[in-house]
Each structure stands twice: as structure tokens, then as C-alpha cells.
Write an enzyme that holds these catalytic residues in place. Sequence first.
Site, PDB file in Angstrom:
ATOM      1  N   ASP A  14       0.824  -1.216   0.000  1.00 33.03           N
ATOM      2  CA  ASP A  14       0.000   0.000   0.000  1.00 33.03           C
ATOM      3  C   ASP A  14       0.861   1.271   0.000  1.00 33.03           C
ATOM      4  O   ASP A  14       0.619   2.190   0.787  1.00 33.03           O
ATOM      5  CB  ASP A  14      -0.931   0.035   1.230  1.00 33.03           C
ATOM      6  CG  ASP A  14      -1.692  -1.260   1.441  1.00 33.03           C
ATOM      7  OD1 ASP A  14      -2.053  -1.899   0.439  1.00 33.03           O
ATOM      8  OD2 ASP A  14      -1.926  -1.640   2.604  1.00 33.03           O
ATOM      9  N   GLU A 180     -10.898   0.297  -4.206  1.00 32.49           N
ATOM     10  CA  GLU A 180     -10.199   0.771  -3.002  1.00 32.49           C
ATOM     11  C   GLU A 180      -8.976   1.572  -3.409  1.00 32.49           C
ATOM     12  O   GLU A 180      -8.745   1.799  -4.594  1.00 32.49           O
ATOM     13  CB  GLU A 180      -9.795  -0.417  -2.121  1.00 32.49           C
ATOM     14  CG  GLU A 180      -8.948  -1.454  -2.843  1.00 32.49           C
ATOM     15  CD  GLU A 180      -8.874  -2.792  -2.107  1.00 32.49           C
ATOM     16  OE1 GLU A 180      -9.593  -2.991  -1.111  1.00 32.49           O
ATOM     17  OE2 GLU A 180      -8.095  -3.644  -2.544  1.00 32.49           O
TER      18      GLU A 180
HETATM   19  C1  6LW Z   1      -5.687  -2.223   2.010  1.00 33.22           C
HETATM   20  C2  6LW Z   1      -6.645  -2.404   0.897  1.00 33.22           C
HETATM   21  C3  6LW Z   1      -6.563  -3.851   0.657  1.00 33.22           C
HETATM   22  O1  6LW Z   1      -6.124  -1.256   2.881  1.00 33.22           O
HETATM   23  O2  6LW Z   1      -5.774  -4.459   1.563  1.00 33.22           O
HETATM   24  O3  6LW Z   1      -7.494  -5.724  -0.246  1.00 33.22           O
HETATM   25  C4  6LW Z   1      -5.688  -3.586   2.625  1.00 33.22           C
HETATM   26  N1  6LW Z   1      -7.227  -4.466  -0.185  1.00 33.22           N
HETATM   27  O4  6LW Z   1      -6.372  -1.591  -0.176  1.00 33.22           O
HETATM   28  C5  6LW Z   1      -4.516  -3.893   3.442  1.00 33.22           C
HETATM   29  O5  6LW Z   1      -3.314  -3.793   2.714  1.00 33.22           O
END
Ligand code: 6LW
Length: 495
Positions: A14, A180
Site C-alpha cells: 500500500d 479501493e
Molecule cells: C488495504 C486495501 C486492501 O487497505 O488491503 O485488499 C488492505 N485491499 O487496499 C490492506 O493492505
Amino acid sequence: MNLPNPLIPGFNPDPSIVRVGEDYYLATSTFEYLPGLPVYHSRDLVTWTHISNVAVRDEQLGVVNAPTNLGVWAPTIRFHDGLFHLIVTDTAGRGTCIFTATDPAGEWSDGVVVDLEGIDPDLAWDEDGTAYITYSGLVLSGPDIGAHRGIEQIVVDVATGEVLEPKRSLWSGDGGMFPEAPHLYHVGEHWYLMVAEGGTERGHSISIARSHSPHGPFTSCPDNPLVTARGTARPVQCTGHGDLVEGPDGQWYVVMLGTRPRGMVRSFSALGRETFISPARWTRDEWLEIDPVELNPRDGFGWSEDFDGPLGPEWMGVRRRPDQVADLTSRPGWLTLTGEGEGMGAFRPVFVGHRQEHQTCEIRAVVDASHGVGGLAVRYDEEFHYEVEAGAGRVTARAVIPGFVRESSVEVGDGQVTLVISSAVPAAKGLGHPSSDMVSLGLIGADGSVRVLEEVDARYLSNEVAASFTGRVFGVYASTGTVSVDRIDYRGDNS
Ligand code: 6LW
């Protein structure tokens, strides 16, 4: 530029990046580890130094009781009005927090909390100073836990965390699951909304949309996804969750997470999700193009820690900071750990660790367990860990995965012993080998050679098998009594 890839090796998912003048700062997620939120600095995008961690005090995060998988997720680092801002979700603790610092290498604030239901917050400012938090509407608690409401946005007072306008729904990708990692950028005439979709596994990708306003309506780019490794044989997989920056050479770049799986049809990523980088450019139509991520690992290297000075910012603890367990004074030149009755299966072990940064490596620790039990471990989480343990005149090699423990031990007598864990590429079987690596657990014998007690398949300690979002971390621990460590030697390579 010949950029190394992974850019920041080892568990560093991330990534978020900001450029301030000639300096670049990059932050990544830390989950249940403390200190939280490493800040890496570079001037050329090639050489990176871990200069600080944002969360180094108890009051900043609520990670102490965070279940594996939760903890600190997905920061965004930005600079505005002379102040560095880092916004992040402390998923099992305080929720969304904004930390600030005038010098990112120095002390970060205690943080203000913003009341929003979601993860992966981004922070962007309008020309008039209006601050937007754009986030992914994953519900983390209450009756709707697990529901996903797409990408949402609020207007906030950054200094107090107060929400100033009701939330809006924004463009949420082109239909992939888990939209996301939103980031909002004002470049030229447009506001661009970049998101990840497809989930953080093999379906991961980056898509973009644009608008004339920070809150939309957004128009989807006809060439989405801009980056994905899905369905390809690329050595870097799971690419997505990106952040955009302009490089020192005028070229644009996207930093993003990716994995380096090894195996055959099913393959396993020992190091978890790492930070990668890829060149990007604006097209004539004012859309963004991102190149596929190329693997370009740095050469292998080694380092030693002899515990003669304070621990550097890269050392981590599980749900507590290294300084809460590491005693560097009672036996000068040694790290002394005092066990609390549990080993590496503990929710909060007495453990001081370091990210594994290479596909294969050898780690040695010189340990004195005359007054306790403990040793050298490689950990994915409290359910998946392999260790070599000294104590009561014996050395025990142990591999633990849920429901299974394999161990064997040997008599060595009291005193100093050098414990060794090494990871190696497995020998081919037919078309290849279905695992990431084999791990040997052993010690240095009387004749100076490595005496292997157990050799175990290490695919279980991988992104694909373990439940946590992290990666391999190795280090030293104490279960009972006191265990002292004179030095740790690490040597890794990517062959
Ligand atoms: C992060 C999100 C994700 O916040 O994993 O599956 C989380 N998606 O973007 C943790 O890295």
C-alpha cells in the site's frame, strides 16, 4: 532511469508517495507491527533510506489488541501549507487518523480522528483550501460489517478532523471487486481519481477516471485497467494500489504493491506484498498510461547487527514496539529479552524482528540461553512460524502451521550457540517446484559447519497461505527466562 524493482523490498504494501522539492517520501502499511508506518526518503527514486516511523508512541495507534489481518492499513502521505500529512486507517483501534509533521524524519503528531466508515483514505486540497478525504467504503464494524459501499468522499477540517459536509458517492472503478486505494490528483485541467479494483490478490489492477471537479462526476478512462498482471506470466503479480508522482527526470511514475510468487501453477510469495514502481505518462488525450511492472531486483547483500548501539527504525515488534522488550543495557553489546511464558505462538510475543528482503537468505544469531528459552524465528503471523530455539542445554528446530507442529532437538550443553535459518530455492521436480522455498533450521556445529535439524517446505509462510496481509519477518525471541543475543548476521539474494 534504471529503477530497482522491488523498489522497497520485503513486506511494504500500500505505498503512498509525495514529492516536496527534490525530496521524495514514501510510507507503507504495518498492520499488527510497531512502530507503525515507516517513512522512506529518497532524492533520486533509486536509493531509499528508512528515516523514521510515524507511530512511535502508545497514544498514536490502537494496535496492541489488533487481530491479525487488521491493524494499520494503507496510508496516504501528502504535503500542504508547510506541513506533512499522513492519513491512515487504524482498523482495530482509533479508526481514520491524520498525523502531521513539519519534518517527516522527526516527530509526528498524536493524530486527530475523522469519523468515517471506510478504509484507504486519501487527502487532497482544492485551490481554495477545501480538504477532501476520498476513501473506500468498506464497513469494518457494526451490523453491516464487510459491506462495501464503493468509493466515497467527505469534506473535512484537517486540523480538527471535523466532517464539514455529508458524504458523497464517487466513481468506483469499472466493476472489479473491492474498489479501493483511491487517490485524487489535480493535474492540468482535470481532477483524476485513481483506484485499485479486482482485490489485492491476482485480480488486482489500477483504473482511473477524471472530472473537472474534485467531487465528480467522473468519466472512466477507456483504456482501464491501466495496470494489471492478471492472467499473465509476469514475475511481478498482484500489481495495484498505486500512487502517482513526478520523478526528478520529469517522467511520471506510479508506486504500487506487487508480489514475487514462486512455484508452478500455484505459486507462493514469501515476502508478502512489496513496493514496486513503474513509469507513467500523460497521453495526448490527457489520460494516464502506466507501463507494466518489470522485475529488476537489487543485488543480494548482507548486514550485521551487533547490538552495540540503539536499534534502527527498521526493527519491529508484534503489537508492541522493540523498545518495550529490548534491553540493550544490562549486558552491554548484547540484546537481552525476558520471556513471558509464551513463544512465537503468542499474540504479543517477546520478539524483535526485521523484514526479510530477499527471495532467499541465511540468518544467523549468536544466542546465550543459559538462563532461559528462546531463539531465532521467521514469522508470518502467530499461527505460521518456524524457529530454532535454544534452552536447557538443547537446540530445538520447530515448524508451526495451524494444527501441525514438527520439531526435533539435539543436546548441545549450556553456553553460547549460533542458530541458523536459511531459505533456498527448492530442487526442481518435473516442470519445476510447487513451492516458494525450502527453509532449513539448524545450528553451527562444533566443526563450524551448519548442522541442519529440520528442512521444511516454506510455502506455508506466504502471502497466499497465511491469513495476514504482511510478509516474512525474522528475528529473535524469548519464551521464558532471559535470552541474550550477541549478533545477527543476514545475507540475502534474489536468485
Ligand atoms: C488495504 C486495501 C486492501 O487497505 O488491503 O485488499 C488492505 N485491499 O487496499 C490492506 O493492505
